[in-house]
Write a protein that holds these residues in place. Structure first.
Motif, PDB file in Angstrom:
ATOM      1  N   ASP A  68     -13.837 -46.381  -6.082  1.00  0.00           N
ATOM      2  CA  ASP A  68     -14.482 -46.555  -6.982  1.00  0.00           C
ATOM      3  C   ASP A  68     -15.857 -47.332  -6.919  1.00  0.00           C
ATOM      4  N   THR A  69     -16.883 -47.222  -6.507  1.00  0.00           N
ATOM      5  CA  THR A  69     -17.773 -48.993  -5.704  1.00  0.00           C
ATOM      6  C   THR A  69     -19.155 -48.411  -6.512  1.00  0.00           C
ATOM      7  N   THR A  70     -19.165 -47.239  -7.356  1.00  0.00           N
ATOM      8  CA  THR A  70     -20.823 -46.994  -8.210  1.00  0.00           C
ATOM      9  C   THR A  70     -20.055 -46.270  -9.245  1.00  0.00           C
ATOM     10  N   ILE A  71     -21.140 -45.998 -10.764  1.00  0.00           N
ATOM     11  CA  ILE A  71     -20.869 -45.176 -11.651  1.00  0.00           C
ATOM     12  C   ILE A  71     -20.660 -43.752 -11.322  1.00  0.00           C
ATOM     13  N   GLU A  72     -21.741 -43.486 -10.332  1.00  0.00           N
ATOM     14  CA  GLU A  72     -21.995 -41.790 -10.271  1.00  0.00           C
ATOM     15  C   GLU A  72     -20.597 -41.571  -9.357  1.00  0.00           C
ATOM     16  N   GLN A  73     -19.814 -42.640  -9.137  1.00  0.00           N
ATOM     17  CA  GLN A  73     -18.467 -42.129  -8.573  1.00  0.00           C
ATOM     18  C   GLN A  73     -17.371 -42.066  -9.330  1.00  0.00           C
ATOM     19  N   LEU A  74     -17.613 -42.596 -10.844  1.00  0.00           N
ATOM     20  CA  LEU A  74     -17.203 -42.712 -12.053  1.00  0.00           C
ATOM     21  C   LEU A  74     -17.066 -41.322 -12.312  1.00  0.00           C
ATOM     22  N   LEU A  75     -18.755 -40.780 -12.672  1.00  0.00           N
ATOM     23  CA  LEU A  75     -18.513 -39.975 -13.505  1.00  0.00           C
ATOM     24  C   LEU A  75     -18.326 -38.208 -12.069  1.00  0.00           C
ATOM     25  N   ASN A  76     -19.067 -38.661 -11.031  1.00  0.00           N
ATOM     26  CA  ASN A  76     -18.230 -37.111 -10.338  1.00  0.00           C
ATOM     27  C   ASN A  76     -17.244 -36.688 -10.438  1.00  0.00           C
ATOM     28  N   LYS A  77     -16.063 -38.110 -10.836  1.00  0.00           N
ATOM     29  CA  LYS A  77     -14.441 -37.550 -11.013  1.00  0.00           C
ATOM     30  C   LYS A  77     -14.408 -37.112 -12.955  1.00  0.00           C
ATOM     31  N   ALA A  78     -15.105 -37.687 -13.297  1.00  0.00           N
ATOM     32  CA  ALA A  78     -14.625 -37.651 -15.060  1.00  0.00           C
ATOM     33  C   ALA A  78     -15.608 -35.848 -14.656  1.00  0.00           C
ATOM     34  N   ASP A  79     -16.302 -35.353 -14.082  1.00  0.00           N
ATOM     35  CA  ASP A  79     -17.746 -34.176 -14.364  1.00  0.00           C
ATOM     36  C   ASP A  79     -16.325 -33.137 -13.826  1.00  0.00           C
ATOM     37  N   LYS A  80     -15.667 -33.380 -12.736  1.00  0.00           N
ATOM     38  CA  LYS A  80     -14.573 -33.007 -11.977  1.00  0.00           C
ATOM     39  C   LYS A  80     -13.873 -32.582 -13.217  1.00  0.00           C
ATOM     40  N   ARG A  81     -13.514 -33.411 -14.140  1.00  0.00           N
ATOM     41  CA  ARG A  81     -11.864 -33.329 -14.792  1.00  0.00           C
ATOM     42  C   ARG A  81     -12.590 -32.145 -16.417  1.00  0.00           C
ATOM     43  N   LEU A  82     -13.846 -32.346 -16.119  1.00  0.00           N
ATOM     44  CA  LEU A  82     -14.493 -31.741 -17.774  1.00  0.00           C
ATOM     45  C   LEU A  82     -15.334 -30.290 -17.285  1.00  0.00           C
ATOM     46  N   TYR A  83     -14.834 -29.682 -15.864  1.00  0.00           N
ATOM     47  CA  TYR A  83     -15.206 -28.465 -15.255  1.00  0.00           C
ATOM     48  C   TYR A  83     -13.985 -27.927 -15.809  1.00  0.00           C
ATOM     49  N   GLN A  84     -12.818 -28.720 -15.650  1.00  0.00           N
ATOM     50  CA  GLN A  84     -11.557 -28.334 -14.941  1.00  0.00           C
ATOM     51  C   GLN A  84     -10.837 -28.216 -16.563  1.00  0.00           C
ATOM     52  N   ALA A  85     -11.317 -28.750 -17.524  1.00  0.00           N
ATOM     53  CA  ALA A  85     -11.124 -28.575 -19.286  1.00  0.00           C
ATOM     54  C   ALA A  85     -12.023 -26.866 -19.539  1.00  0.00           C
ATOM     55  N   LYS A  86     -12.802 -26.781 -18.477  1.00  0.00           N
ATOM     56  CA  LYS A  86     -13.973 -25.896 -19.107  1.00  0.00           C
ATOM     57  C   LYS A  86     -13.308 -24.078 -18.644  1.00  0.00           C
ATOM     58  N   THR A  87     -12.994 -24.815 -17.100  1.00  0.00           N
ATOM     59  CA  THR A  87     -11.878 -23.498 -16.731  1.00  0.00           C
ATOM     60  C   THR A  87     -10.307 -23.305 -17.630  1.00  0.00           C
ATOM     61  N   LEU A  88     -10.083 -23.688 -18.434  1.00  0.00           N
ATOM     62  CA  LEU A  88      -8.705 -23.677 -18.757  1.00  0.00           C
ATOM     63  C   LEU A  88      -8.950 -23.640 -20.050  1.00  0.00           C
ATOM     64  N   GLY A  89     -10.248 -22.785 -20.450  1.00  0.00           N
ATOM     65  CA  GLY A  89     -10.819 -21.939 -22.032  1.00  0.00           C
ATOM     66  C   GLY A  89     -11.367 -23.345 -22.910  1.00  0.00           C
ATOM     67  N   ARG A  90     -11.864 -24.322 -22.558  1.00  0.00           N
ATOM     68  CA  ARG A  90     -12.352 -25.285 -23.638  1.00  0.00           C
ATOM     69  C   ARG A  90     -11.852 -26.020 -24.518  1.00  0.00           C
ATOM     70  N   ASN A  91     -12.915 -26.414 -25.732  1.00  0.00           N
ATOM     71  CA  ASN A  91     -11.896 -27.408 -26.542  1.00  0.00           C
ATOM     72  C   ASN A  91     -10.761 -28.058 -26.432  1.00  0.00           C
ATOM     73  N   ARG A  92     -11.111 -28.427 -24.893  1.00  0.00           N
ATOM     74  CA  ARG A  92      -9.629 -29.538 -24.570  1.00  0.00           C
ATOM     75  C   ARG A  92      -9.678 -30.801 -24.111  1.00  0.00           C
ATOM     76  N   ILE A  93      -8.923 -31.142 -23.692  1.00  0.00           N
ATOM     77  CA  ILE A  93      -9.277 -33.058 -22.917  1.00  0.00           C
ATOM     78  C   ILE A  93      -8.498 -33.098 -21.502  1.00  0.00           C
ATOM     79  N   VAL A  94      -9.079 -33.354 -20.641  1.00  0.00           N
ATOM     80  CA  VAL A  94      -8.468 -33.461 -19.013  1.00  0.00           C
ATOM     81  C   VAL A  94      -8.517 -34.875 -18.887  1.00  0.00           C
ATOM     82  N   ALA A  95      -7.437 -35.306 -18.173  1.00  0.00           N
ATOM     83  CA  ALA A  95      -7.518 -36.887 -17.569  1.00  0.00           C
ATOM     84  C   ALA A  95      -6.583 -37.325 -16.643  1.00  0.00           C
ATOM     85  N   LEU A  96      -5.810 -35.805 -16.201  1.00  0.00           N
ATOM     86  CA  LEU A  96      -5.672 -36.116 -14.601  1.00  0.00           C
ATOM     87  C   LEU A  96      -5.832 -34.544 -14.220  1.00  0.00           C
ATOM     88  N   VAL A  97      -6.307 -35.402 -13.443  1.00  0.00           N
ATOM     89  CA  VAL A  97      -6.312 -33.645 -11.465  1.00  0.00           C
ATOM     90  C   VAL A  97      -5.037 -32.652 -11.826  1.00  0.00           C
TER      91      VAL A  97
END
Length: 513
Positions: free
Chosen positions: A484-513
């Motif tokens: 990770d060389t930029t904040i945008e890269q880090l944001l993209n990784k966190a955004d993918k895990r946020l999307y996964q949390a919503k897919t799994l039913g929301r109201n949850r925390i996803v820290a691993l892909v």
């Protein structure tokens, strides 16, 4: 040139006058010589043959002496005269060269003959041909602008009367096209009669029209600025080379909150009321002003007011030198406290989201980039949480946007109370937020996310008197890696895990892909 011929005539007249005085002196001496010799012959010697001899000797000596005196006088006079002629010719050649090379209009006014002569440059400066000026019946005053005529005449009259050493004035002259052009006129009286009355005056014209118009434009601009400046609340303070107040005006007293006497006799020095953080730069510039390195300087600084408040001022300082050679400074002090407050507020609003009072997306990215650089430099850990309010659209649809705004404000308050002071919180847009966690690994980020989840679950959000809502949040966590060389890269990784949390039913925390 006519002026040179006149000077040569004057020099020649003075030379012959000197010769005449010498001849008169010689004749008087010779008469005295003959008289004394005759008396000696008759009343002392009493011998006719001796008298005859003495008379012959006397005549011989007289002739020799007269020859020597006349030769010496004429030789000296004409040698001096020839040198003066050579010098005058050289001066004339130099003057002609300068006039031709410097584009100066030359004029020569013979007062007794009321005759004015001008060169070609004088005519061309006003758009005329040289022949037109020579043949014109117009007087000099006809060319001068009516508003400048009185001042120009007064300046020339003062020089003619010997009140001033020279005439020098900028005024407008009418060109052939009818327009007016600014001219710098400089002249001196070059010949006076035996009574001291001016006989001839010579001068030059310099075309300063472009310079004058530029100057007028600058003056107009300065006048506009001065008009605004002088109508504002501006303080004035004069201090000596040590910084001691010599003069303060009422506005300066109002700015600082001190009375005139308090500033002059109690405070005494400007250093005493200058904010410590601004004092070093102010003293440095002030010393340069006092030693002549600077002629003036401007500075924004803070004054410590009598009531404990801070007054921001724009300081414009210039050096003053009195007749005794003592140096001091005069300061123009404009109160810019309100402007500074407004500037601070604008900078704050440019960085902070108006609704939630936390960093907006742009400012969040800026702060995050700084933190990323610091983390790389010190090889520390860094984590990022992206958050999204679950089903937030329903709040807006069922209770209105006003209720939705209150939910966002209360959620932002929970964020500020949950996370640490070193953490960077930002609203990325809509109901999406992000939190950057310096010196935090994955476990620490999960722990903070869980704490936030608990705080949200136990908080009732009252949007209306009879309406109390409960909300949930989905979160995605990313940790900085070497890739990770930029904040945008880090944001993209966190955004993918946020999307996964919503897919799994929301109201949850996803820290691993």
């Amino acid at each position: 040139m006519n002026s040179t011929e006149s000077i040569l005539k004057q020099q020649k007249a003075r030379s012959w006058l000197a010769l005449r005085k010498k001849i008169q002196l010689y004749i008087g001496f010779a008469a005295l010589w003959v008289t004394v010799s005759y008396l000696i012959s008759v009343y002392v010697l009493h011998f006719s043959d001796i008298v005859t001899f003495f008379s012959c000797l006397n005549i011989t000596l007289f002739m020799i002496l007269s020859s020597l005196v006349l030769y010496s006088g004429l030789n000296e006079v004409f040698a001096r005269h020839n040198k003066q002629i050579d010098k005058l010719k050289q001066s004339e050649e130099t003057l002609l060269s300068v006039l031709n090379g410097s584009q100066l209009g030359f004029w020569d006014w013979h007062l007794t003959r009321n005759e004015v002569k001008r060169n070609a440059t004088w005519a061309e400066m006003l758009g005329f041909h040289f022949k037109e000026i020579n043949e014109t019946t117009q007087q000099w005053s006809d060319f001068v602008h009516p508003q400048d005529r009185e001042a120009a005449c007064a300046s020339i009259e003062a020089a003619l009367k010997g009140i001033t050493s020279e005439h020098q004035l900028m005024y407008r002259m009418k060109t052939k096209s009818g327009a007016y052009k600014w001219i710098l006129d400089r002249a001196r009286v070059v010949e006076r009669d035996e009574y001291g009355n001016a006989v001839r005056m010579s001068g030059t014209h310099t075309d300063v029209d472009a310079l004058k118009k530029t100057e007028q434009a600058l003056q107009a601009s300065e006048q506009r600025f001065r008009g605004i400046f002088e109508n504002a609340a501006v303080g004035i303070a004069q201090v000596n080379s040590e910084g001691s107040f010599q003069l303060v005006n009422t506005t300066f007293c109002h700015i600082t909150g001190y009375s005139h006497d308090e500033l002059m006799y109690n405070i005494k020095y400007f250093q005493a009321i200058t904010h410590p953080d601004d004092l070093g730069q102010d003293i440095h510039l002030f010393k340069q002003l006092m030693n002549g390195t600077l002629k003036q300087y401007e500075l924004e600084k803070r004054y410590l007011c009598k009531d404990g408040s801070i007054a921001w001022v724009n300081l414009s300082v210039a050096a003053l030198l009195d007749e005794q050679g003592s140096i001091s400074s005069i300061s123009s002090v404009q109160d810019i406290t309100q402007q500074k407050s407004l500037q601070t507020e604008l900078e704050y609003r440019a960085h902070i989201d108006f609704l939630t009072e936390i960093a907006n997306r742009r400012y969040f990215i800026e702060l995050a980039e700084r933190e990323l650089a610091r983390t790389r430099r010190y090889q520390q850990s860094l984590a990022l949480i992206m958050l999204d309010l679950d089903f937030f659209k329903r709040v807006n649809d069922e209770y209105g946007h006003k209720a939705g705004d209150k939910v966002l404000q209360m959620f932002s308050s929970i964020l500020r109370n949950t996370f640490r002071a070193v953490d960077v919180i930002g609203r990325l847009g809509g109901e999406e937020f992000a939190v950057l966690l310096p010196q935090t690994d994955l476990d620490g980020a999960v722990e903070l996310a869980q704490r936030l989840q608990e705080n949200i679950n136990c908080t009732d959000m009252r949007v209306e008197r009879a309406v109390c809502l409960r909300i949930t949040v989905s979160m995605g966590i990313a940790v900085l890696t070497e890739q990770d060389t930029t904040i945008e890269q880090l944001l993209n990784k966190a955004d993918k895990r946020l999307y996964q949390a919503k897919t799994l039913g929301r109201n949850r925390i996803v820290a691993l892909v």
